[in-house]
Design a protein around this motif. Structure first.
Motif, PDB file in Angstrom:
ATOM      1  N   SER A  75     -20.379 -26.274  33.309  1.00  0.00           N
ATOM      2  CA  SER A  75     -20.230 -24.982  34.043  1.00  0.00           C
ATOM      3  C   SER A  75     -21.362 -24.316  33.572  1.00  0.00           C
ATOM      4  CB  SER A  75     -18.863 -24.202  33.330  1.00  0.00           C
ATOM      5  OG  SER A  75     -18.918 -24.093  32.277  1.00  0.00           O
ATOM      6  N   ARG A  76     -21.881 -24.433  32.579  1.00  0.00           N
ATOM      7  CA  ARG A  76     -23.035 -23.833  31.822  1.00  0.00           C
ATOM      8  C   ARG A  76     -22.625 -22.621  31.608  1.00  0.00           C
ATOM      9  NH1 ARG A  76     -27.651 -26.348  31.518  1.00  0.00           N
ATOM     10  NH2 ARG A  76     -28.615 -24.751  30.936  1.00  0.00           N
ATOM     11  N   MET A  77     -21.623 -22.293  31.077  1.00  0.00           N
ATOM     12  CA  MET A  77     -20.856 -20.895  30.699  1.00  0.00           C
ATOM     13  C   MET A  77     -20.246 -21.040  29.461  1.00  0.00           C
ATOM     14  SD  MET A  77     -17.754 -18.815  32.431  1.00  0.00           S
ATOM     15  CE  MET A  77     -16.367 -19.813  31.659  1.00  0.00           C
ATOM     16  N   VAL A  98     -25.940 -13.666  22.922  1.00  0.00           N
ATOM     17  CA  VAL A  98     -25.999 -13.289  24.605  1.00  0.00           C
ATOM     18  C   VAL A  98     -27.449 -13.623  24.931  1.00  0.00           C
ATOM     19  CG1 VAL A  98     -25.704 -11.833  26.356  1.00  0.00           C
ATOM     20  CG2 VAL A  98     -23.953 -11.979  24.734  1.00  0.00           C
ATOM     21  N   ALA A 102     -28.516 -16.807  27.315  1.00  0.00           N
ATOM     22  CA  ALA A 102     -29.217 -16.278  28.666  1.00  0.00           C
ATOM     23  C   ALA A 102     -30.620 -16.824  28.710  1.00  0.00           C
ATOM     24  CB  ALA A 102     -29.146 -14.743  28.776  1.00  0.00           C
ATOM     25  N   THR A 106     -27.587 -20.046  30.348  1.00  0.00           N
ATOM     26  CA  THR A 106     -26.141 -20.213  30.189  1.00  0.00           C
ATOM     27  C   THR A 106     -25.763 -18.741  30.396  1.00  0.00           C
ATOM     28  OG1 THR A 106     -26.366 -21.906  28.542  1.00  0.00           O
ATOM     29  CG2 THR A 106     -24.270 -20.557  28.848  1.00  0.00           C
ATOM     30  N   ASN A 107     -24.541 -18.922  31.379  1.00  0.00           N
ATOM     31  CA  ASN A 107     -23.657 -17.762  31.563  1.00  0.00           C
ATOM     32  C   ASN A 107     -22.720 -17.091  30.439  1.00  0.00           C
ATOM     33  OD1 ASN A 107     -25.072 -17.164  34.161  1.00  0.00           O
ATOM     34  ND2 ASN A 107     -23.729 -18.626  34.859  1.00  0.00           N
ATOM     35  N   VAL A 108     -22.691 -16.052  30.112  1.00  0.00           N
ATOM     36  CA  VAL A 108     -21.752 -15.614  29.039  1.00  0.00           C
ATOM     37  C   VAL A 108     -20.300 -14.884  29.466  1.00  0.00           C
ATOM     38  CG1 VAL A 108     -21.368 -14.218  26.979  1.00  0.00           C
ATOM     39  CG2 VAL A 108     -23.511 -15.363  27.637  1.00  0.00           C
ATOM     40  N   MET A 109     -19.047 -15.229  29.276  1.00  0.00           N
ATOM     41  CA  MET A 109     -17.970 -14.668  29.580  1.00  0.00           C
ATOM     42  C   MET A 109     -17.610 -13.981  28.382  1.00  0.00           C
ATOM     43  SD  MET A 109     -14.377 -16.051  31.027  1.00  0.00           S
ATOM     44  CE  MET A 109     -13.734 -16.579  29.375  1.00  0.00           C
TER      45      MET A 109
END
Length: 342
Positions: A75-77, A98, A102, A106-109
């Motif tokens: 997912s790269r998350m 973060v 980033a 990578t995305n951050v939730m």
């Protein structure tokens, strides 16, 4: 128990992950009904929805909400779970993570757990359903959430603490040792009547327990205490200061659970005509930006949030490459910074 340094994979994957068919069989409905419930719970009858929820909990099934439904896709998350943002001592650490994530694409939730393990469980399930590469958490855990995190495929990283048996990887420091260090510092500076203001949480409790243990071991007298809600913040200071003025004997130093609370106590003390630290010394925690900007500047305990971020990101990269992680717990330590307030 595996020792730190054992060259082992941290997250043990079960022999077979529960499937949609397993849930359907347990709930006594079709797989299509389970699928409809997962996509939109309102489209099935309430009684059926309740059976499916119970079946998901019983089987440990984690839906795959990744676009395309490809279980092998990355997912790269990364999910980052923290209790709160307002007056948070985690902010510097989270910001560093973060930015690094980033920069690596990578995305951050970001999820706010509050103080509820149930909310933490909900967010962990959401992250696992979206096949997050890792879950970084400083939120509250219980037996259910620990089991869920351990069964999931995502690397689970606990930050700001060092549990005896981490779920996956722990990157933090000893809160008990931090409390002991503050006690030794205050004894060395000649303080005799400490008052502890502790947030109503396990980590703050460990610091206060460590303080009291060391204080007594060094021959200190009685210690008075007060508890505030999580997070300890500037707004608690007025009540805390009023309460300590009603004690049989005024303390000569107040040890706070955060720099924000320490800042508020300094303001209250000065408004009452007291000089800090001559009449009342104050110690904070976290080394927030305000600690070095106040007048007087705040004596505090600094945690290397940037290193926590670097260690977590390095572990995520190793995990993504399928490499073994060399240790289960990384102690980043802490540093007491003596400034003007104590």
């Amino acid at each position: 128990m595996k020792r730190p340094g054992d060259n082992l994979r941290l997250v043990a994957e079960p022999a077979r992950n529960p499937t949609l068919d397993d849930v359907a069989a347990h709930a006594g409905v079709s797989a299509a009904t389970v699928s409809r419930f997962i996509n939109n719970p309102k489209v099935v009858a309430a009684s059926t929805a309740e059976r499916i929820r119970a079946a998901i909990a019983a089987t440990g099934y984690i839906p795959n909400l990744l676009a395309g439904g490809l279980a092998s896709s990355r997912s790269r998350m990364v999910a980052v779970l923290i209790p709160h943002l307002t007056d948070s001592i985690f902010n510097d650490t989270i910001e560093a993570m973060v930015e690094e994530l980033a920069a690596a694409g990578t995305n951050v939730m970001l999820g706010l757990t509050g103080v509820s393990p149930a909310r933490t469980e909900e967010l962990i399930r959401d992250a696992l359903s979206r096949r997050a590469d890792a879950i970084i958490s400083s939120g509250p855990l219980n037996e259910t959430t620990c089991d869920l995190a351990q069964r999931g495929p995502s690397l689970f990283i606990q930050i700001w603490e060092l549990p005896e048996d981490p779920i996956g990887l722990a990157v933090g420091f000893s809160h008990r040792a931090a409390g002991r260090d503050v006690a030794r510092f205050l004894v060395s500076r000649g303080y005799t009547r400490p008052h502890l203001v502790t947030a109503d949480g396990s980590r703050a409790r460990m610091r206060s327990d460590g303080f009291i243990e060391e204080w007594r071991a060094l021959g200190g007298g009685s210690v008075t205490e007060a508890t505030v809600d999580i997070p300890s913040r500037f707004g608690h200071a007025r009540r805390v200061f009023a309460d300590l003025r009603r004690l049989d004997e005024m303390p000569d130093v107040v040890v706070c659970g955060s720099d924000y609370l320490a800042q508020g106590l300094i303001v209250e003390a000065q408004a009452a005509g007291l000089r800090v630290p001559d009449n009342l010394a104050v110690v904070g925690f976290g080394n927030s930006s305000i600690a070095g900007e106040m007048r007087p500047t705040i004596t505090t305990v600094e945690i290397d949030g940037a290193r926590i971020a670097r260690e977590a990101i390095a572990a995520i990269r190793r995990h993504g490459r399928g490499e073994a992680l060399p240790e289960r717990a990384i102690d980043v330590g802490f540093r007491l910074i003596a400034r003007e307030s104590a």
